[in-house]
Design an enzyme around this catalytic site. Structure first.
Site, PDB file in Angstrom:
ATOM      1  CB  SER A 106      30.189  36.123  40.409  1.00 21.64           C
ATOM      2  OG  SER A 106      32.329  35.580  40.587  1.00 21.64           O
ATOM      3  CD  GLU A 108      36.134  32.548  40.940  1.00 21.66           C
ATOM      4  OE1 GLU A 108      36.833  31.448  41.713  1.00 21.66           O
ATOM      5  OE2 GLU A 108      37.392  33.377  40.165  1.00 21.66           O
ATOM      6  CE1 TYR A 130      32.055  35.532  46.170  1.00 25.92           C
ATOM      7  CE2 TYR A 130      33.229  34.492  44.088  1.00 25.92           C
ATOM      8  CZ  TYR A 130      32.225  35.554  44.530  1.00 25.92           C
ATOM      9  OH  TYR A 130      32.362  37.108  44.230  1.00 25.92           O
ATOM     10  N   PRO A 260      42.733  24.929  46.323  1.00 24.55           N
ATOM     11  CG  PRO A 260      42.270  24.438  48.660  1.00 24.55           C
ATOM     12  CD  PRO A 260      42.760  25.722  47.212  1.00 24.55           C
TER      13      PRO A 260
HETATM   14  P1  GDP Z   1      39.141  36.036  42.286  1.00 22.31           P
HETATM   15  O1  GDP Z   1      39.517  35.129  40.731  1.00 22.31           O
HETATM   16  O2  GDP Z   1      37.843  36.216  42.224  1.00 22.31           O
HETATM   17  O3  GDP Z   1      40.219  34.167  42.663  1.00 22.31           O
HETATM   18  O4  GDP Z   1      40.719  37.225  42.014  1.00 22.31           O
HETATM   19  P2  GDP Z   1      42.167  36.745  42.814  1.00 22.31           P
HETATM   20  O5  GDP Z   1      41.919  38.869  42.172  1.00 22.31           O
HETATM   21  O6  GDP Z   1      41.738  36.573  44.315  1.00 22.31           O
HETATM   22  O7  GDP Z   1      42.970  36.014  42.026  1.00 22.31           O
HETATM   23  C1  GDP Z   1      43.044  36.017  39.927  1.00 22.31           C
HETATM   24  C2  GDP Z   1      43.727  34.861  39.915  1.00 22.31           C
HETATM   25  O8  GDP Z   1      45.003  35.076  40.519  1.00 22.31           O
HETATM   26  C3  GDP Z   1      43.766  33.227  40.738  1.00 22.31           C
HETATM   27  O9  GDP Z   1      43.902  32.655  39.458  1.00 22.31           O
HETATM   28  C4  GDP Z   1      44.899  33.224  41.809  1.00 22.31           C
HETATM   29  O10 GDP Z   1      44.691  31.795  41.826  1.00 22.31           O
HETATM   30  C5  GDP Z   1      46.093  33.995  41.174  1.00 22.31           C
HETATM   31  N1  GDP Z   1      47.468  34.131  41.405  1.00 22.31           N
HETATM   32  C6  GDP Z   1      47.899  33.920  41.898  1.00 22.31           C
HETATM   33  N2  GDP Z   1      48.984  34.376  42.960  1.00 22.31           N
HETATM   34  C7  GDP Z   1      48.089  35.010  43.300  1.00 22.31           C
HETATM   35  C8  GDP Z   1      48.027  36.287  44.758  1.00 22.31           C
HETATM   36  O11 GDP Z   1      49.033  36.113  45.250  1.00 22.31           O
HETATM   37  N3  GDP Z   1      46.777  36.167  45.269  1.00 22.31           N
HETATM   38  C9  GDP Z   1      45.735  35.757  45.280  1.00 22.31           C
HETATM   39  N4  GDP Z   1      44.341  36.335  45.130  1.00 22.31           N
HETATM   40  N5  GDP Z   1      45.407  35.469  43.374  1.00 22.31           N
HETATM   41  C10 GDP Z   1      47.001  34.908  42.733  1.00 22.31           C
END
Ligand code: GDP
Length: 306
Positions: A106, A108, A130, A260
Site C-alpha cells: 500500500s 500508506e 495499518y 492521530p
Molecule cells: P486512506 O488514504 O487509505 O486512509 O483512505 P481514506 O479514503 O479513508 O482517506 C483518504 C484521506 O481523506 C485521508 O487523508 C483522510 O484524513 C481524509 N478524509 C477527510 N475527511 C474524511 C472522512 O470523513 N472520512 C475518511 N475516510 N477520510 C477523510
C-alpha cells in the site's frame, strides 16, 4: 477462480457472488495457519492474491494488535501455507510449477513521504498501525522471494476506488453524501481533513495491473498509481459539481474524522509499471468520481421508489 472467506454466515459472500459469477468459495482465516495450509491444499492454485486486510486506517488505531495480526502476520501465514504445500525449503528451491503470490502492498507505507512522487525505491515511513502492518507484509514477501526463490511480488497500490468501495472511505462517503443531499435524504456531509492529498485511481485498472505482475518472467515489485495528486477538497468540489450542487453549502468539518497522525500527500511515480508491464490507467479522476456519484444516485434513487 476461488475466493477465501472466514466461514460461518459471512454477509459478504452473497455480494461477492453477485459481482463475480463463477467464483467458488472456500474457507480459511488469515489468523489461522492450519486453515490456510488446508485451503491451498484443497484449491491447488496457480496464483494466490492476498488482498485480505483490516484496511480502514482509523480502525487500525482502535484495533492495532488485530491489524498487525491480520494485515501483517496474515501475509506471513499465507506465504508459509504456499511454501509448505509446495514443499519449498531453503535448500530445495521451487521448480517451474511454483505457485505465484501477489501481496497487496500500500502507498500508506510511504506515510510521511520522503520524496514526491513516490517510486519503488522511496523509503517507507508509515503513519498508522495499518501502514506499519502493511510494511511488514511488504518486507516478508520480499524476504520469502529472496530466501526461498518463491515467485512472490508486491504491488504498491495507491488509493483505488469504485462504486463498490466501502462507505467509510472518503471517495464513497462523498459520492453517497452527494447522492443523499441531491435526493433530499440528507442536509449536510461531515468530513475531516480537506487538505490531505491522494493519488486516486479506478480499482478495475489496478486489478489489471495485479494480474500483469504475476504474468511476468521474474518476480518484481511495482508502484501502481496515476501520477496525479488531488486534495480531498478537490474531490468534494468536483463530486458536488457533477450533481449541480455547491459543496460549501453542505460540507461541515468535524474533528471526529481527523486522525492521530495523517498522511498529507501521496503521488505515485508509475514509470516502472508503464515501461515494464505496459500498464496505463484507463479511467481518470473526473470519470471515476462521476461514475461513483451516478452509481449512488441510481442506488439511492431506485431504493426510494415504492
Ligand atoms: P486512506 O488514504 O487509505 O486512509 O483512505 P481514506 O479514503 O479513508 O482517506 C483518504 C484521506 O481523506 C485521508 O487523508 C483522510 O484524513 C481524509 N478524509 C477527510 N475527511 C474524511 C472522512 O470523513 N472520512 C475518511 N475516510 N477520510 C477523510
Amino acid at each position: 477462480m476461488w475466493g477465501l472467506v472466514r466461514g460461518q454466515a459471512n454477509p459478504h459472500v452473497s455480494r461477492l457472488r453477485k459481482h463475480i459469477g463463477d467464483v467458488r468459495i472456500t474457507t480459511g482465516d488469515l489468523l489461522d495457519q492450519g486453515s490456510l495450509i488446508s485451503a491451498v491444499e484443497r484449491v491447488q492454485p496457480d496464483e494466490v492474491y492476498n488482498l485480505g486486510a483490516i484496511s480502514y486506517v482509523p480502525m487500525s488505531w482502535q484495533q492495532a494488535e488485530l491489524t498487525a495480526e491480520v494485515t501483517g502476520m496474515g501475509v506471513l501465514r499465507t506465504l508459509e501455507a504456499i511454501r509448505v504445500v509446495s514443499g519449498v525449503s531453503a535448500s530445495r528451491t521451487p521448480g517451474r510449477e511454483q505457485i505465484r503470490f501477489y501481496q497487496a502492498s500500500s502507498s500508506e507505507m510511504f506515510g510521511m513521504v520522503r520524496e514526491t512522487p513516490q517510486n519503488e525505491k522511496t523509503p517507507f515511513h508509515p503513519r498508522s498501525p495499518y501502514g506499519v502492518a502493511k510494511t511488514y507484509g511488504h518486507y516478508i514477501t520480499q524476504n520469502y522471494r529472496e530466501s526461498y526463490g518463491m515467485f512472490a511480488v508486491s504491488g504498491i497500490l495507491f488509493n483505488h476506488e469504485s462504486p463498490r468501495r466501502g462507505a467509510e472511505f472518503v471517495t464513497r462517503k462523498v459520492s453517497l453524501g452527494v447522492a443523499r443531499i441531491k435526493l433530499g435524504l440528507a442536509a449536510e456531509l461531515r468530513l475531516g481533513n480537506l487538505d490531505a492529498r491522494r493519488d486516486w485511481g479506478f480499482a478495475g485498472d489496478y486489478a489489471r495491473a495485479m494480474r500483469m505482475m504475476l504474468a511476468q518472467e521474474s518476480p518484481e515489485d511495482y508502484v501502481i498509481g496515476t501520477g496525479r495528486t488531488r486534495s480531498v477538497r478537490d474531490l468534494v468540489e468536483f463530486a458536488f459539481r457533477t450533481a449541480g450542487l455547491d459543496w460549501e453549502r453542505y460540507v461541515v468539518l468535524d474533528g471526529k474524522y481527523t486522525r492521530p497522525a495523517e498522511v498529507d500527500l501521496l503521488c505515485a511515480d508509475p514509470k516502472k509499471a508503464r515501461e515494464q508491464l505496459g500498464w496505463e490507467p484507463e479511467v481518470g479522476f473526473e470519470e471515476l468520481v462521476t461514475m461513483m456519484v451516478e452509481s449512488d444516485l441510481r442506488l439511492l434513487g431506485g431504493s426510494r421508489r415504492p
